[in-house]
Scaffold this motif. Structure first.
Motif, short mmCIF file in Angstrom:
data_model
loop_
_atom_site.label_atom_id
_atom_site.label_comp_id
_atom_site.label_asym_id
_atom_site.label_seq_id
_atom_site.Cartn_x
_atom_site.Cartn_y
_atom_site.Cartn_z
N GLU B 132 23.35 111.47 81.29
CA GLU B 132 22.43 111.96 82.32
C GLU B 132 21.38 110.95 82.76
O GLU B 132 20.60 111.24 83.66
CB GLU B 132 21.69 113.22 81.79
N VAL B 133 21.33 109.78 82.13
CA VAL B 133 20.24 108.87 82.49
C VAL B 133 20.52 108.21 83.84
O VAL B 133 21.67 108.11 84.29
CB VAL B 133 20.00 107.78 81.41
N ASP B 134 19.45 107.75 84.50
CA ASP B 134 19.60 107.12 85.81
C ASP B 134 20.18 105.72 85.69
O ASP B 134 20.92 105.28 86.55
CB ASP B 134 18.24 107.08 86.52
N GLU B 135 19.79 105.03 84.62
CA GLU B 135 20.32 103.67 84.40
C GLU B 135 20.49 103.43 82.91
O GLU B 135 19.59 103.75 82.12
CB GLU B 135 19.32 102.62 84.90
N LEU B 136 21.63 102.88 82.53
CA LEU B 136 21.88 102.51 81.15
C LEU B 136 22.18 101.02 81.15
O LEU B 136 23.12 100.57 81.81
CB LEU B 136 23.08 103.31 80.62
N ILE B 137 21.35 100.26 80.45
CA ILE B 137 21.46 98.80 80.55
C ILE B 137 21.73 98.21 79.17
O ILE B 137 20.95 98.41 78.23
CB ILE B 137 20.17 98.18 81.12
N LEU B 138 22.83 97.47 79.07
CA LEU B 138 23.16 96.78 77.83
C LEU B 138 22.62 95.36 77.94
O LEU B 138 23.02 94.62 78.85
CB LEU B 138 24.69 96.79 77.64
N GLY B 139 21.71 95.00 77.04
CA GLY B 139 21.20 93.64 77.11
C GLY B 139 20.01 93.44 76.19
O GLY B 139 19.47 94.40 75.64
N TRP B 140 19.63 92.18 76.01
CA TRP B 140 18.50 91.86 75.14
C TRP B 140 17.20 92.16 75.85
O TRP B 140 17.05 91.86 77.03
CB TRP B 140 18.57 90.39 74.71
N PRO B 141 16.25 92.75 75.12
CA PRO B 141 14.99 93.19 75.75
C PRO B 141 14.27 92.07 76.50
O PRO B 141 13.73 92.32 77.58
CB PRO B 141 14.13 93.66 74.57
N ASN B 142 14.27 90.87 75.94
CA ASN B 142 13.52 89.79 76.60
C ASN B 142 14.15 89.41 77.93
O ASN B 142 13.52 88.78 78.77
CB ASN B 142 13.37 88.58 75.68
N GLU B 143 15.43 89.80 78.14
CA GLU B 143 16.06 89.56 79.44
C GLU B 143 15.97 90.80 80.33
O GLU B 143 15.74 90.70 81.53
CB GLU B 143 17.54 89.18 79.25
N VAL B 144 16.15 91.97 79.72
CA VAL B 144 16.23 93.21 80.51
C VAL B 144 14.86 93.62 81.04
O VAL B 144 14.71 93.94 82.23
CB VAL B 144 16.83 94.35 79.66
N LEU B 145 13.83 93.61 80.17
CA LEU B 145 12.55 94.18 80.59
C LEU B 145 11.90 93.45 81.77
O LEU B 145 11.44 94.11 82.70
CB LEU B 145 11.59 94.32 79.41
N PRO B 146 11.87 92.12 81.78
CA PRO B 146 11.27 91.45 82.93
C PRO B 146 12.01 91.80 84.24
O PRO B 146 11.41 91.83 85.31
CB PRO B 146 11.42 89.96 82.61
N ARG B 147 13.30 92.07 84.13
CA ARG B 147 14.11 92.37 85.31
C ARG B 147 13.80 93.75 85.89
O ARG B 147 14.09 94.03 87.04
CB ARG B 147 15.58 92.32 84.88
N LEU B 148 13.24 94.65 85.07
CA LEU B 148 13.02 96.03 85.51
C LEU B 148 11.81 96.18 86.43
O LEU B 148 11.61 97.22 87.03
CB LEU B 148 12.83 96.95 84.30
N GLY B 149 10.99 95.13 86.53
CA GLY B 149 9.81 95.23 87.39
C GLY B 149 8.89 96.36 86.96
O GLY B 149 8.55 97.23 87.76
N LEU B 150 8.50 96.37 85.70
CA LEU B 150 7.62 97.43 85.19
C LEU B 150 6.34 97.46 86.01
O LEU B 150 5.68 96.44 86.19
CB LEU B 150 7.28 97.17 83.72
N ASP B 151 5.99 98.65 86.52
CA ASP B 151 4.83 98.78 87.39
C ASP B 151 3.94 99.93 86.93
O ASP B 151 4.12 100.46 85.83
CB ASP B 151 5.29 98.98 88.85
N GLU B 152 3.00 100.32 87.79
CA GLU B 152 2.06 101.37 87.41
C GLU B 152 2.71 102.75 87.35
O GLU B 152 2.07 103.73 87.01
CB GLU B 152 0.83 101.36 88.32
N PHE B 153 4.00 102.83 87.71
CA PHE B 153 4.73 104.09 87.59
C PHE B 153 5.72 104.06 86.41
O PHE B 153 6.59 104.91 86.31
CB PHE B 153 5.50 104.39 88.89
N SER B 154 5.61 103.04 85.56
CA SER B 154 6.58 102.86 84.47
C SER B 154 5.95 103.21 83.12
O SER B 154 4.84 102.75 82.81
CB SER B 154 7.06 101.41 84.42
N TYR B 155 6.65 104.01 82.34
CA TYR B 155 6.21 104.41 81.01
C TYR B 155 7.24 103.87 80.03
O TYR B 155 8.45 104.12 80.19
CB TYR B 155 6.10 105.95 80.94
N VAL B 156 6.78 103.11 79.03
CA VAL B 156 7.71 102.38 78.19
C VAL B 156 7.66 102.90 76.75
O VAL B 156 6.58 103.00 76.16
CB VAL B 156 7.37 100.87 78.19
#
Lengths: 104, 246
Positions: B132-156
């Protein structure tokens, strides 16, 4: 908005005539915030909500009338209002609901 | 002004595309009741309230409201106009495709969040576990997280149970304006984590942004209870509430 969109799209695809009711103002406590929506078809199907269930029946009646007249209506429900008690607004506060024929 | 779309159609299309948008509707006035005009942050898109002057007044107010995220009724030249603002939905980014994540994702979706789940471990991050998730991403956090564009609407939420994955995730999240960063683990685990993060260059102030131990205190033990505690804390942060007893 998101909660009712899939149903609205399905109704559009089915050619339903739809009235949209939107909470445009709340005063005091009110379970659904400004922007909350419900939609009603001319065939009397409903989706969404504009309160905790207190005024949905009155809003759906108004929606059917709006679909007949094609004139938008602004409804006010409040605990100080005798009419509101008559339709069962027991959740407190005041809300204004704009009801319009959907054009899209 | 572009296209023959009605303003409401344009509004719906932008809401679906997770774009910020405002629609103004005349509620009461000498004329034009029910007419609409649509704006984004750069200006008018479709429709009109009936006159250029009224449209211009609505545009100025719509831009203010788009900045604040509020919807409200404004008085414009003898008309009562409702300006409804829609900002992108909040997004929950879960690092760690563990069991708690499956439940947390469901709770978050129910509460109107988009859900992204990421893990470096292919056995965990499978579509079968996360249908049911909107996106499922396989990858290392140090590569994946910067790519997600975490913004003021992002809860981690960082819940891999593995410091090798948790710590780089937290470092990436701390470099973003995300309003919530939570990390699973006991106080003792967190103390070790704090040391590791400091060694990696995080400041005390940055580390203080991390909610750990994660979640509101509801005596949670089972994974679904922990997911509820986490989600309740996120809702509290989003609403600017303490999260105690009302």
């Amino acid at each position: 908005m998101h909660d009712i969109l899939p149903t609205l799209e399905a109704w559009k695809a089915a050619g339903e005539d739809v009235a949209l009711a939107t909470v445009v103002r709340t005063v005091g406590s009110s379970p659904r915030g400004v922007g909350s929506k419900m939609a009603v078809t001319a065939t009397e199907k409903m989706v969404g909500s504009v309160s905790g269930g207190c005024v949905e029946a009155a809003v759906s009646e108004a929606a059917l009338e709006v679909l007949r007249t094609r004139e938008p209506r602004l409804l006010t429900f409040g605990v100080a209002d005798e009419d509101a008690w008559a339709v069962g607004l027991s959740c407190g506060g005041t809300i204004e609901v704009f009801v319009e024929p959907l054009d899209w | 002004m572009t296209s023959s779309k009605t303003p409401f159609r344009g509004f719906v299309d932008r809401v679906k595309a997770h774009q910020a948008v405002a629609v103004a509707t005349v509620l009461e006035g000498p004329d034009g009741v029910g007419s609409k005009i649509l704006f984004d942050r750069s200006g008018p898109l479709q429709g009109s309230l009936g006159s250029r002057d009224l449209d211009a007044l609505a545009e100025a107010r719509a831009k203010d409201l788009l900045a604040s995220g509020r919807s409200e009724i404004v008085e414009l030249a003898g008309h009562r106009v409702f300006i409804e603002v829609h900002l992108p939905p909040p997004r929950l980014v879960i690092v760690g495709a563990v069991h708690i994540a499956t439940v947390l994702g469901r709770f978050a979706r129910e509460l109107g969040f988009r859900v992204v789940v990421s893990d470096a471990r292919g056995r965990f991050a499978t579509p079968e576990r996360f249908p049911e998730v909107d996106e499922l991403i396989l990858g290392w956090p140090n590569e994946v997280l910067p790519r997600l564009g975490l913004d003021e609407f992002s809860y981690v939420v960082v819940i891999t149970h593995d410091a090798k994955l948790d710590n780089p995730s937290l470092l990436a999240a701390l470099r973003s304006p995300a309003p919530y960063i939570g990390a699973l683990g006991s106080s003792r685990t967190h103390a070790r984590r704090v040391n590791a993060l400091k060694e990696a260059g995080a400041t005390e102030k940055e580390i203080a942004r991390i909610h750990a131990p994660i979640g509101l205190e509801i005596g949670a033990r089972a994974p679904n209870e922990i997911a509820l505690a986490i989600m309740a804390q996120i809702v509290a942060v989003r609403n600017g509430a303490e999260g105690g007893v009302a």
